[in-house]
Design an enzyme around this catalytic site. Sequence first.
Site, PDB file in Angstrom:
ATOM      1  N   TYR A 185      50.628 -21.025   7.034  1.00  0.00           N
ATOM      2  CA  TYR A 185      51.276 -20.261   5.964  1.00  0.00           C
ATOM      3  C   TYR A 185      51.445 -21.182   4.770  1.00  0.00           C
ATOM      4  O   TYR A 185      52.239 -22.116   4.802  1.00  0.00           O
ATOM      5  CB  TYR A 185      52.614 -19.731   6.481  1.00  0.00           C
ATOM      6  CG  TYR A 185      53.489 -18.995   5.489  1.00  0.00           C
ATOM      7  CD1 TYR A 185      53.027 -18.545   4.263  1.00  0.00           C
ATOM      8  CD2 TYR A 185      54.820 -18.740   5.801  1.00  0.00           C
ATOM      9  CE1 TYR A 185      53.845 -17.870   3.371  1.00  0.00           C
ATOM     10  CE2 TYR A 185      55.655 -18.057   4.926  1.00  0.00           C
ATOM     11  CZ  TYR A 185      55.160 -17.626   3.713  1.00  0.00           C
ATOM     12  OH  TYR A 185      55.979 -16.959   2.843  1.00  0.00           O
ATOM     13  N   THR A 229      60.168 -15.707   5.739  1.00  0.00           N
ATOM     14  CA  THR A 229      60.973 -16.020   4.560  1.00  0.00           C
ATOM     15  C   THR A 229      61.827 -14.817   4.168  1.00  0.00           C
ATOM     16  O   THR A 229      63.030 -14.949   3.898  1.00  0.00           O
ATOM     17  CB  THR A 229      60.058 -16.408   3.386  1.00  0.00           C
ATOM     18  OG1 THR A 229      59.209 -17.485   3.788  1.00  0.00           O
ATOM     19  CG2 THR A 229      60.873 -16.849   2.191  1.00  0.00           C
ATOM     20  N   THR A 230      61.213 -13.632   4.156  1.00  0.00           N
ATOM     21  CA  THR A 230      61.934 -12.420   3.780  1.00  0.00           C
ATOM     22  C   THR A 230      63.008 -12.079   4.802  1.00  0.00           C
ATOM     23  O   THR A 230      63.986 -11.398   4.481  1.00  0.00           O
ATOM     24  CB  THR A 230      60.944 -11.251   3.635  1.00  0.00           C
ATOM     25  OG1 THR A 230      59.853 -11.669   2.819  1.00  0.00           O
ATOM     26  CG2 THR A 230      61.596 -10.043   2.993  1.00  0.00           C
ATOM     27  N   LYS A 258      47.930 -17.364   6.223  1.00  0.00           N
ATOM     28  CA  LYS A 258      48.551 -16.522   5.204  1.00  0.00           C
ATOM     29  C   LYS A 258      48.502 -17.293   3.889  1.00  0.00           C
ATOM     30  O   LYS A 258      49.151 -18.328   3.740  1.00  0.00           O
ATOM     31  CB  LYS A 258      50.003 -16.204   5.584  1.00  0.00           C
ATOM     32  CG  LYS A 258      50.763 -15.415   4.523  1.00  0.00           C
ATOM     33  CD  LYS A 258      52.223 -15.215   4.918  1.00  0.00           C
ATOM     34  CE  LYS A 258      53.002 -14.535   3.810  1.00  0.00           C
ATOM     35  NZ  LYS A 258      54.446 -14.366   4.162  1.00  0.00           N
TER      36      LYS A 258
END
Length: 301
Positions: free
Chosen positions: A143, A54-55, A171
């Site tokens: 995730y 995502t980052t 995660k």
Amino acid sequence: MTDAYQDIKSKLQGSITALVTPMKADGAVDYDALAKLIDWQIAEGTHALVAVGTTGESATLSMEEHVEVIRFFVKHVGGRVPVIAGTGANNTLEAIELTAAAKDAGADCALLVAPYYNKPTQEGIYQHYKAISEAVDMPQMLYNVPGRTVVDISQETVERLMVLPNIIAIKDATGSVERGVALIKAVGEHLVVLSGDDPTALELIKHGAKGNISVTSNIAPKAMSQVFELALAGDFEQAAQIHDTVKHLHKDLFCESSPQPAKYALYKMGMIDKGIRLPLVWLSLDSQPIIDAALAKANLL
């Protein structure tokens, strides 16, 4: 479970940076800057790296760019630390294609975000992950980040999925210590549980989580790696002392949509150019002083 799966499970721990994807001012991926970021992260003690999470602005990279960035990561890291490739999608066939490409590129593990936007049922979530697991024989990580995906992988669904041999980790980015602790108790003997939430990660380590997939470690990799090395060794007092020097960043780096603040911070630190892709925009003038002050407080300028 194969020896290879056991080996990567043992390495999924400590401070794991969900690395930004540096871009030039025109939005093109800046591979020179990416190489420098990777080298800096490893030199500062980061234990593993996430490519195109995502980052890393996975949502705005084309399929071709996504795969190329993963290939570049694997080649440049050269086995120094594990590479976790973000390959999730809300289209199961696309997720399979990305995961297969990550395997071909040599990534150590695939990170599969819950299928967003479609709002599948728990059965749909289970079948999504099961299909990817069966299609691609490589280590895979669930995730769960309901704040972004609007779907929530229930603990019961995780328990159903943990019996699949190549699903080795999860995660947990729910931000709930209570949920994280319950998850660790339920699946911790089968899956590596990693925090995906910087503010609560240290607390989850106390209850058996193995590490933290971090935004903050983009700009403070040494401090974050020290914190989680100490925590995993049981020295929570010293870990907390170091954590106190950077914990304000956990909030400040979300003063606007991530990774806008992290990219601005890295730009101010001289690490990357001023590039980001729509619909994300460069950090606003109102928020820039927040990050400037946060960097100064953490002695990062």
